[in-house]
Design an enzyme around this catalytic site. Structure first.
Site, PDB file in Angstrom:
ATOM      1  CB  CYS A   1      13.524  31.050  12.184  1.00 53.72           C
ATOM      2  SG  CYS A   1      14.081  31.641  13.771  1.00 53.72           S
TER       3      CYS A   1
ATOM      4  CD1 TRP B   1      20.119  28.244  15.012  1.00 49.77           C
ATOM      5  CD2 TRP B   1      20.243  30.476  14.867  1.00 49.77           C
ATOM      6  NE1 TRP B   1      21.436  28.600  15.156  1.00 49.77           N
ATOM      7  CE2 TRP B   1      21.540  29.967  15.067  1.00 49.77           C
ATOM      8  CE3 TRP B   1      20.090  31.840  14.747  1.00 49.77           C
ATOM      9  CZ2 TRP B   1      22.658  30.761  15.154  1.00 49.77           C
ATOM     10  CZ3 TRP B   1      21.205  32.652  14.830  1.00 49.77           C
ATOM     11  CH2 TRP B   1      22.479  32.117  15.033  1.00 49.77           C
TER      12      TRP B   1
ATOM     13  CD  GLU C   1      36.609  26.152   3.352  1.00 52.00           C
ATOM     14  OE1 GLU C   1      36.434  27.252   3.883  1.00 52.00           O
ATOM     15  OE2 GLU C   1      35.693  25.312   3.225  1.00 52.00           O
TER      16      GLU C   1
ATOM     17  CE  LYS D   1      33.991  23.372   5.731  1.00 55.26           C
ATOM     18  NZ  LYS D   1      33.816  24.334   4.684  1.00 55.26           N
TER      19      LYS D   1
ATOM     20  CE  LYS E   1      24.609  24.076   3.352  1.00 64.75           C
ATOM     21  NZ  LYS E   1      26.074  23.987   3.267  1.00 64.75           N
TER      22      LYS E   1
HETATM   23  C1  F6R Z   1      31.369  26.792   6.466  1.00 61.55           C
HETATM   24  C2  F6R Z   1      30.129  27.338   5.992  1.00 61.55           C
HETATM   25  C3  F6R Z   1      29.847  28.774   6.249  1.00 61.55           C
HETATM   26  C4  F6R Z   1      29.199  29.406   5.003  1.00 61.55           C
HETATM   27  C5  F6R Z   1      28.753  30.837   5.313  1.00 61.55           C
HETATM   28  C6  F6R Z   1      28.172  31.535   4.104  1.00 61.55           C
HETATM   29  O1  F6R Z   1      31.490  25.435   6.139  1.00 61.55           O
HETATM   30  O2  F6R Z   1      29.332  26.645   5.423  1.00 61.55           O
HETATM   31  O3  F6R Z   1      30.987  29.459   6.616  1.00 61.55           O
HETATM   32  O4  F6R Z   1      30.114  29.382   3.954  1.00 61.55           O
HETATM   33  O5  F6R Z   1      27.793  30.814   6.339  1.00 61.55           O
HETATM   34  O6  F6R Z   1      27.067  30.857   3.627  1.00 61.55           O
HETATM   35  P1  F6R Z   1      26.548  31.063   2.150  1.00 61.55           P
HETATM   36  O7  F6R Z   1      27.592  30.557   1.230  1.00 61.55           O
HETATM   37  O8  F6R Z   1      25.265  30.301   2.084  1.00 61.55           O
HETATM   38  O9  F6R Z   1      26.344  32.554   1.973  1.00 61.55           O
END
Ligand code: F6R
Length: 605
Positions: free
Chosen positions: A2, A74, A478, A482, A600
């Site tokens: 959200c 969300w 990784e 992806k 994100k």
């Molecule tokens: C995968 C991706 C997620 C983030 C995870 C942690 O492409 O983006 O797996 O890496 O949600 O997010 P952060 O790095 O923002 O703590």
């Protein structure tokens, strides 16, 4: 996750709320809404789906008012539909919320006994009805204060009130909330990025804080209602952040930016004159470090896994890595001489933030490696090491991964040097090799044309496997992550040596198997594992920097990368895997920048 916006102004706010909500789209969401105060009446508009839909509703019905709150939701409690979308309003109050109210069921029962009726399935509506109840006997500020005391869980809130045409109240516990300042306008936002188009002057609420915004003024109060002052930060100017340029989407832009972002990061930390790495103010003297503990989620966790191989290779230290959602609930034995490193692109990931808080509660000094330096994780850490990648908009992390690995790699070298674990000449040789990294990444990007052809072969596959040994194992993880998140194809990452212990059973005619085989000490073992896969019909994509001639007509595709010293291979081998996931997803017409079901910034656990 959200996202919240609030604007108090001397002019109509609804279009600016829409524009700011668009900035929060990167968090992932399934519905949107806003409420303004017009002629002292609350005017609420909301819908399931995208902000564009909300915008269309506004074009038809308009939402006048110089004060308003907005939200992208969300779903956590209740399906994504219009009723469950925020704001949640009664005739006298309207609320937007990010977080989870853990005691919402108990509160709901109490409110229903008092005759209050719920419209939605959300936990947030409990806040609206508690406020409605408190507003019978209290002015807005006290009603908010009394309501917050009854809530368990996490929240960032934006609230407007009928008949109070000047004020928005914001409050924070657990979920982040920022305030922005401008002439004749003040703002509330889930992060500074959402406010950036309107202002570069930002303050951050801490846990327990309440703020009262008018168009001319912002006041802050702590949990005991004492007035407090907040530091004002001036944000750096990220030009072209929301501009894809000639790229089809943000992800491709971010993949191709990696040589530049790596260069920026190296500029920040490497002293070219002295061939040294500048890390100062270690929270623990490197000579006294007992163990390195690295914690993160998803891609950030993969960078922690790569780090384990580096620290074990270059230092005499023990290393532990953990997924933040596991770390926070384990019975961790904290030790003041361990260096705890929290890795996060957004700096807002709820599990990583909670793991960091747990350390702090146990009297541990913390270090974070983040991209967003204004983030909660950065602000809660004793030591912050930014990765300088610039805003990452695509949900799938790419340039942040390279940046995280780069900062950790440099930190590892610096610790090895300061502890005397590495010879000076080796240390300086490695620094001169780091400086070549941007150009090497550039060369790796040239494999795109070949990858584009290979991607076609993945379209009809049931699944795929990514294999590697040593530091190529986390790179395999990784690569698989992806591919699954972007193209929704099943993919597994495995240590190549583990295949015989079960996963080999998955290999059948035509299954794509991506073998990551740098010319390191594992090379021949990885190649043997590859032969075992070939013998069972696996369709091989071999990625290597070795010029050894591996004759096998059954290798379907081969990608050749520049040969580098072993410790740098994780950087280079990441690139073709990002490109592969990208091109498969593109052929499958997936939503590359916003893969389904993902956010994100994962600000709830
Ligand atoms: C995968 C991706 C997620 C983030 C995870 C942690 O492409 O983006 O797996 O890496 O949600 O997010 P952060 O790095 O923002 O703590």
């Amino acid at each position: 996750m959200c996202g919240i916006i609030g604007i108090a102004s001397n002019k109509s706010v609804s279009m600016n709320i829409i524009n700011s909500l668009k900035k929060l789209e990167y968090r992932g969401y399934d519905s949107a809404g806003l409420a303004t105060l017009n002629n002292n009446e609350i005017n609420e508009k909301k819908c399931s789906g995208r902000v564009e839909q909300l915008e269309k509703i506004l074009f038809k019905t308009s939402a006048e008012g110089n004060l308003g709150i907005g939200h992208v939701r969300w779903a956590t409690h209740g399906v994504p539909n219009t009723i469950n979308a925020h704001p949640h309003s009664t005739e006298i109050v309207s609320v937007v919320h990010n977080g989870i109210i853990e005691n919402s069921n108990d509160l709901k029962k109490q409110l229903e006994l008092k005759g209050l009726k719920f419209k939605s399935q959300t936990d947030t509506e409990v806040i609206t009805l508690l406020l409605t109840n408190e507003l019978k006997t209290h002015q807005p500020f006290d009603a908010v204060h009394k309501t917050l005391k009854q809530l368990k869980g996490s929240f960032a809130l934006g609230i407007i009130f009928k008949n109070f045409k000047d004020i928005i109240i914001g409050a924070r516990r657990g979920s982040p909330l920022a305030v922005g300042y401008s002439k004749d306008e003040n703002y509330l936002g889930s992060d500074s990025y959402a406010l950036k188009t309107m202002t570069n002057k930002i303050s951050y609420l801490d846990d327990g804080d309440i703020c009262v915004l008018t168009k001319d003024n912002v006041s802050f109060y702590d949990v005991k209602k004492n007035k407090i002052n907040k530091e004002v930060f001036i944000l750096s100017d990220d030009k072209n952040v929301s501009d894809k340029g000639d790229y089809k989407n943000f992800m491709s832009k971010e993949i191709f930016e990696q040589p530049i972002t790596a260069k920026n990061c190296i500029h920040e930390y490497v002293d070219k004159i002295r061939d040294d790495i500048n890390f100062y103010n270690f929270p623990i003297k490197p000579q006294s470090i007992n163990k390195i503990v690295l914690v993160g989620c998803g891609t950030a966790y993969h960078s922690c896994l790569v780090a384990k191989y580096w620290f074990e290779a270059f230092t005499s230290l023990n290393v532990e890595t953990d997924i933040a959602s596991e770390f926070r609930y384990r019975n961790v034995r904290f030790n003041k001489n361990n260096l705890y490193l929290f890795v996060s692109q957004s700096g807002e990931t709820a599990d990583t933030a909670a793991a960091l808080d747990l350390c702090k509660k146990n009297g541990i000094k913390t270090c974070s490696i983040v991209n967003v330096v204004e983030s909660s994780i950065a602000r809660n850490s004793d030591w912050v090491l930014p990765i300088h990648a610039g805003p990452e908009i695509g949900v799938a992390s790419t340039k942040a991964f390279i940046g995280q690995m780069l900062v950790i790699y440099m930190l590892c070298l610096k610790i090895a040097d300061l502890r005397g674990d590495m010879k000076k000449k080796d240390y300086q040789k490695k620094i001169s090799n780091i400086k070549k990294l941007p150009e090497l990444l550039e060369r790796c990007l040239k494999v795109e044309d070949k990858i584009q052809l290979i991607a076609k072969d993945f379209l009809d596959s049931k699944g795929s496997m990514f294999l590697g040994r040593g530091s190529s194992f986390p790179i395999a993880l990784e690569g698989a992550l992806k591919l699954k998140e972007l193209s929704y194809l099943h993919a597994e990452g495995y240590p190549a040596g583990e295949m015989k212990h079960g996963p080999l059973a998955l290999i059948e005619n035509g299954l794509p198997v991506i073998v990551i085989a740098p010319h390191d000490k594992y090379f021949h073992k990885t190649v043997s594992n590859m032969q075992e896969v070939i013998a069972r019909g696996g369709k091989i994509l071999l990625i290597t920097d070795s010029n050894e001639n591996i004759v096998n007509e059954n290798i379907r595709f081969k990608i050749d990368l520049p040969l580098v010293e072993e410790s740098l291979s994780p950087f280079l081998f990441t690139i073709p895997l990002q490109l592969l996931a990208y091109h498969v997803a593109l052929l499958k017409k997936c939503d590359i920048d916003k893969p389904r079901n993902l956010a994100k910034s994962v600000t709830v656990e």
